[in-house]
Scaffold this motif. Structure first.
Motif, PDB file in Angstrom:
ATOM      1  N   THR A 184      62.605  43.452  47.511  1.00  0.00           N
ATOM      2  CA  THR A 184      62.546  42.793  49.064  1.00  0.00           C
ATOM      3  C   THR A 184      63.027  43.633  50.166  1.00  0.00           C
ATOM      4  O   THR A 184      62.443  44.139  51.208  1.00  0.00           O
ATOM      5  CB  THR A 184      63.012  41.331  49.038  1.00  0.00           C
ATOM      6  N   GLY A 185      64.396  43.841  50.172  1.00  0.00           N
ATOM      7  CA  GLY A 185      64.972  44.938  50.843  1.00  0.00           C
ATOM      8  C   GLY A 185      65.222  44.198  52.377  1.00  0.00           C
ATOM      9  O   GLY A 185      65.055  43.066  52.624  1.00  0.00           O
ATOM     10  N   PRO A 186      65.588  45.100  53.339  1.00  0.00           N
ATOM     11  CA  PRO A 186      65.733  46.657  53.013  1.00  0.00           C
ATOM     12  C   PRO A 186      66.855  46.903  52.150  1.00  0.00           C
ATOM     13  O   PRO A 186      67.899  46.128  52.271  1.00  0.00           O
ATOM     14  CB  PRO A 186      66.345  47.154  54.405  1.00  0.00           C
ATOM     15  N   ALA A 201      71.759  62.693  40.510  1.00  0.00           N
ATOM     16  CA  ALA A 201      71.503  63.563  41.740  1.00  0.00           C
ATOM     17  C   ALA A 201      72.104  62.547  43.010  1.00  0.00           C
ATOM     18  O   ALA A 201      71.786  61.189  43.027  1.00  0.00           O
ATOM     19  CB  ALA A 201      69.980  63.830  42.090  1.00  0.00           C
ATOM     20  N   GLU A 202      72.392  63.102  43.913  1.00  0.00           N
ATOM     21  CA  GLU A 202      72.805  62.311  45.230  1.00  0.00           C
ATOM     22  C   GLU A 202      71.416  61.898  46.010  1.00  0.00           C
ATOM     23  O   GLU A 202      71.561  62.805  47.261  1.00  0.00           O
ATOM     24  CB  GLU A 202      74.116  62.922  45.992  1.00  0.00           C
ATOM     25  N   ARG A 203      70.798  61.211  45.755  1.00  0.00           N
ATOM     26  CA  ARG A 203      69.632  60.963  46.372  1.00  0.00           C
ATOM     27  C   ARG A 203      69.455  59.325  46.890  1.00  0.00           C
ATOM     28  O   ARG A 203      70.098  58.505  45.644  1.00  0.00           O
ATOM     29  CB  ARG A 203      68.426  61.394  45.537  1.00  0.00           C
ATOM     30  N   PHE A 204      68.777  59.017  47.698  1.00  0.00           N
ATOM     31  CA  PHE A 204      68.490  57.547  47.716  1.00  0.00           C
ATOM     32  C   PHE A 204      66.910  57.324  48.087  1.00  0.00           C
ATOM     33  O   PHE A 204      66.359  58.246  48.977  1.00  0.00           O
ATOM     34  CB  PHE A 204      69.260  56.698  48.822  1.00  0.00           C
ATOM     35  N   ARG A 221      72.869  48.386  48.842  1.00  0.00           N
ATOM     36  CA  ARG A 221      72.893  49.613  48.029  1.00  0.00           C
ATOM     37  C   ARG A 221      73.093  49.222  46.684  1.00  0.00           C
ATOM     38  O   ARG A 221      74.032  48.793  46.201  1.00  0.00           O
ATOM     39  CB  ARG A 221      73.991  50.362  48.623  1.00  0.00           C
ATOM     40  N   ARG A 222      72.158  49.644  45.960  1.00  0.00           N
ATOM     41  CA  ARG A 222      72.135  49.363  44.541  1.00  0.00           C
ATOM     42  C   ARG A 222      71.742  50.858  43.935  1.00  0.00           C
ATOM     43  O   ARG A 222      71.052  51.591  44.285  1.00  0.00           O
ATOM     44  CB  ARG A 222      71.023  48.471  44.109  1.00  0.00           C
ATOM     45  N   THR A 223      72.395  51.041  42.744  1.00  0.00           N
ATOM     46  CA  THR A 223      72.160  52.092  41.790  1.00  0.00           C
ATOM     47  C   THR A 223      70.845  51.986  41.199  1.00  0.00           C
ATOM     48  O   THR A 223      70.394  50.805  40.626  1.00  0.00           O
ATOM     49  CB  THR A 223      73.295  52.526  40.826  1.00  0.00           C
ATOM     50  N   TYR A 224      70.140  53.107  40.842  1.00  0.00           N
ATOM     51  CA  TYR A 224      69.011  53.276  40.049  1.00  0.00           C
ATOM     52  C   TYR A 224      69.104  52.685  38.676  1.00  0.00           C
ATOM     53  O   TYR A 224      68.133  51.924  38.177  1.00  0.00           O
ATOM     54  CB  TYR A 224      68.502  54.753  40.235  1.00  0.00           C
ATOM     55  N   SER A 225      69.971  53.036  38.158  1.00  0.00           N
ATOM     56  CA  SER A 225      70.398  52.618  36.519  1.00  0.00           C
ATOM     57  C   SER A 225      70.439  51.119  36.621  1.00  0.00           C
ATOM     58  O   SER A 225      70.185  50.659  35.608  1.00  0.00           O
ATOM     59  CB  SER A 225      71.491  53.508  35.990  1.00  0.00           C
ATOM     60  N   ASP A 226      71.416  50.605  37.475  1.00  0.00           N
ATOM     61  CA  ASP A 226      71.569  48.998  37.437  1.00  0.00           C
ATOM     62  C   ASP A 226      70.416  48.191  37.822  1.00  0.00           C
ATOM     63  O   ASP A 226      69.938  47.193  37.133  1.00  0.00           O
ATOM     64  CB  ASP A 226      72.609  48.671  38.335  1.00  0.00           C
ATOM     65  N   LEU A 227      69.395  48.746  38.653  1.00  0.00           N
ATOM     66  CA  LEU A 227      68.298  48.204  38.892  1.00  0.00           C
ATOM     67  C   LEU A 227      67.287  48.132  37.592  1.00  0.00           C
ATOM     68  O   LEU A 227      66.456  47.395  37.383  1.00  0.00           O
ATOM     69  CB  LEU A 227      67.541  48.624  40.220  1.00  0.00           C
ATOM     70  N   PHE A 228      67.311  49.447  37.315  1.00  0.00           N
ATOM     71  CA  PHE A 228      66.427  49.829  35.978  1.00  0.00           C
ATOM     72  C   PHE A 228      66.717  48.642  34.551  1.00  0.00           C
ATOM     73  O   PHE A 228      65.873  48.123  34.175  1.00  0.00           O
ATOM     74  CB  PHE A 228      66.581  51.057  35.451  1.00  0.00           C
ATOM     75  N   GLU A 229      68.057  48.772  34.466  1.00  0.00           N
ATOM     76  CA  GLU A 229      68.478  47.807  33.467  1.00  0.00           C
ATOM     77  C   GLU A 229      68.191  46.045  33.728  1.00  0.00           C
ATOM     78  O   GLU A 229      67.767  45.554  32.887  1.00  0.00           O
ATOM     79  CB  GLU A 229      69.806  48.009  33.148  1.00  0.00           C
TER      80      GLU A 229
END
Length: 516
Positions: A389-391, A415-418, A323-331
């Motif tokens: 690569t995931g999941p 938003a609480e979204r995944f 589980r990774r946050t959108y912002s961390d992956l973006f940066e």
């Protein structure tokens, strides 16, 4: 009036044989054939000793191979469970039966009564005592050694693909087993399956271009649904606290390896849950389906890991998933903070120069007051998603691009979204559902800057707002693309491989489109 099609020489020869079958007193297209065994069941009844006649059996199947040796004729027939060799002996059959056997072609469907026998070479066979014609095939099958190699032909004539291409039928049957597993997992957790309308007055619940139709009696335009969401939430308001639907949805968009305009998805809603509940449920649904695939294909492991092949690599569906946050992956992948609007715009321009982002988007970005998060979303799709690569669950999206999602209490900009990604493919999307009717109505009224109506999820649905005013419990909601899940679980590189009849362009015959 269309001209009658010319009968080719192969069909003509088969029609002549069909007439001969009638002369022999048989129906070339068959009748009821009761009490037959599946070929796999019949094979289990074969004696171990060669040359010994065993138990009498009745089987049926399609002729896939034939050959002769002196006064013996050998045929291979197939059904959904396997292959059986047939032995016809000139001395043991009546003249009428021998002549009837002589009218058979590859592709014909036949029924057989006979005794199980293992040949001297150990081949499990049936010594034929009675032949029954079940259907005379009038079409010449693909050439034995090369088969049908044109992909368009196979997809357009899926029946040929199922019969003559190894593995196609098994994969599509496995799809049904996967769907059954999904239902079983949800049933075990007390979810109720429902059916909701396919025709919608409003194309809501997703950002997509709909197919439009017209109802003559009411004289209104309607849309084939692009999502299942809003009706399912209304059922949750009505007290069906755990509800789901597996259904077809329709989006008037492009076709590629992961998109078909008509596809199957499941949407699930759980009252008194949130997006974390949906992560747990997603892991259960997909991992249970992976177990079914492993068991069905004989790939189960002693260590219990859920590892399946994917092209030249593998997918490990063993839970728990990252589980990774959108912002961390973006940066990490874009090299800048999503909060730095100037840096994000610069990254978008850089990606456009590389051909990763379309120049039309950049032109729109520079000519309108586009919301910064729309640009962030475009950059994220361009430089992050393919690397996942995931999941992996990507969590906590910008709230402005999630109009149906509850915000984090400590940070309303999130938003609480995944979204669940596997090998760069979006497999699932989930929210903590927004249940504040006033806020929902406001979001419906306020379109995101820089987005057209068809590109926005924020479409006013008055019936849904009225339902929210009745009171919808806090809930988690989840959508999973069934076709993509089947792709990933069956090592299929195209969505067309796992849909029984994918959409194709009209067939062109003699320079004209066949519009039938």
């Amino acid at each position: 009036m269309a001209k009658p099609q010319k009968v080719d020489r192969f069909e003509k020869a088969r029609l002549e044989k069909s007439a001969k079958i009638v002369e022999l007193g048989h129906d070339p297209f068959g009748q009821r054939f009761d009490e037959k065994l599946l070929i796999a069941e019949a094979r289990e009844k074969c004696p171990e000793e060669s040359g010994v006649l065993g138990e009498k059996v009745r089987i049926a199947g399609r002729i896939m191979l034939r050959r002769k040796a002196g006064k013996l004729r050998f045929f291979d027939i197939h059904d959904a469970t396997g292959k059986m060799q047939l032995l016809f002996s000139r001395g043991d059959l009546s003249e009428e039966q021998w002549q009837l056997m002589g009218q058979l072609d590859l592709g014909d469907l036949i029924g057989i009564d006979g005794a199980m026998r293992r040949t001297d070479s150990g081949e499990i066979s049936v010594w034929v005592e009675q032949l029954t014609i079940l259907c005379k095939s009038l079409t010449q099958p693909p050439e034995k050694h090369h088969g049908v190699t044109d992909v368009e032909t196979l997809l357009r004539h899926r029946e040929l693909d199922l019969i003559y291409t190894d593995g196609v039928r098994d994969k599509l049957v496995l799809r049904s087993a996967i769907l059954d597993s999904v239902r079983q997992t949800l049933r075990s957790q007390k979810f109720t399956e429902v059916e909701t309308p396919v025709l919608h007055a409003i194309a809501g619940g997703a950002a997509a271009r709909p197919f439009t139709t017209h109802h003559n009696t009411l004289d209104i335009d309607l849309y084939l649904r692009i999502a299942l969401e809003l009706h399912l939430k209304r059922l949750m308001v009505g007290g069906i606290e755990r509800v789901y639907e597996i259904g077809r949805v329709f989006r008037n968009e492009g076709i590629d390896a992961t998109h078909n305009p008509e596809f199957t998805m499941i949407e699930i809603y759980q009252a008194y849950g949130n997006y974390e509940s949906m992560m747990d449920l997603t892991e259960a649904v997909v991992s249970d389906a992976a177990k079914v695939v492993l068991e069905s294909t004989g790939q189960s492991r002693d260590d219990g890991k859920l590892i399946l092949p994917w092209g030249d690599s593998e997918i490990d569906f063993t839970t728990p998933w990252a589980r990774r946050t959108y912002s961390d992956l973006f940066e990490e992948h874009a090299g800048c903070s999503m909060a730095d609007a100037d840096a994000v715009r610069a990254k978008a321009n850089e990606l456009a120069q590389q051909g990763v982002i379309q120049k039309e988007f950049i032109e729109q970005m520079n000519s309108t007051e586009m919301h910064p998060d729309v640009i962030v979303s475009e950059v994220f799709e361009a430089c992050v998603e393919d690397s996942l690569t995931g999941p992996i669950f990507v969590i906590d999206y910008p709230a402005s691009i999630c109009p149906l999602t509850k915000r984090k209490q400590d940070n309303p900009a999130i938003a609480e979204r995944f979204e669940l990604f596997v090998h760069g493919m979006e497999l699932a999307n989930a929210y903590t559902e927004l249940n504040d009717p006033k806020l929902q109505e406001e979001l419906f009224r306020t379109q995101l800057q820089g987005l057209s109506e068809e590109d926005s999820m924020a479409k006013m649905d008055r019936d849904f707002i009225d339902a929210l005013k009745v009171g919808m419990p806090p809930a988690g909601g989840l959508g999973i693309g069934i076709d993509r899940m089947v792709m990933l679980l069956t090592n299929s590189q195209s969505i067309r491989d796992v849909i029984f009849f994918p959409l194709l362009r009209p067939e062109v015959v003699a320079g004209k489109e066949d519009t039938k």
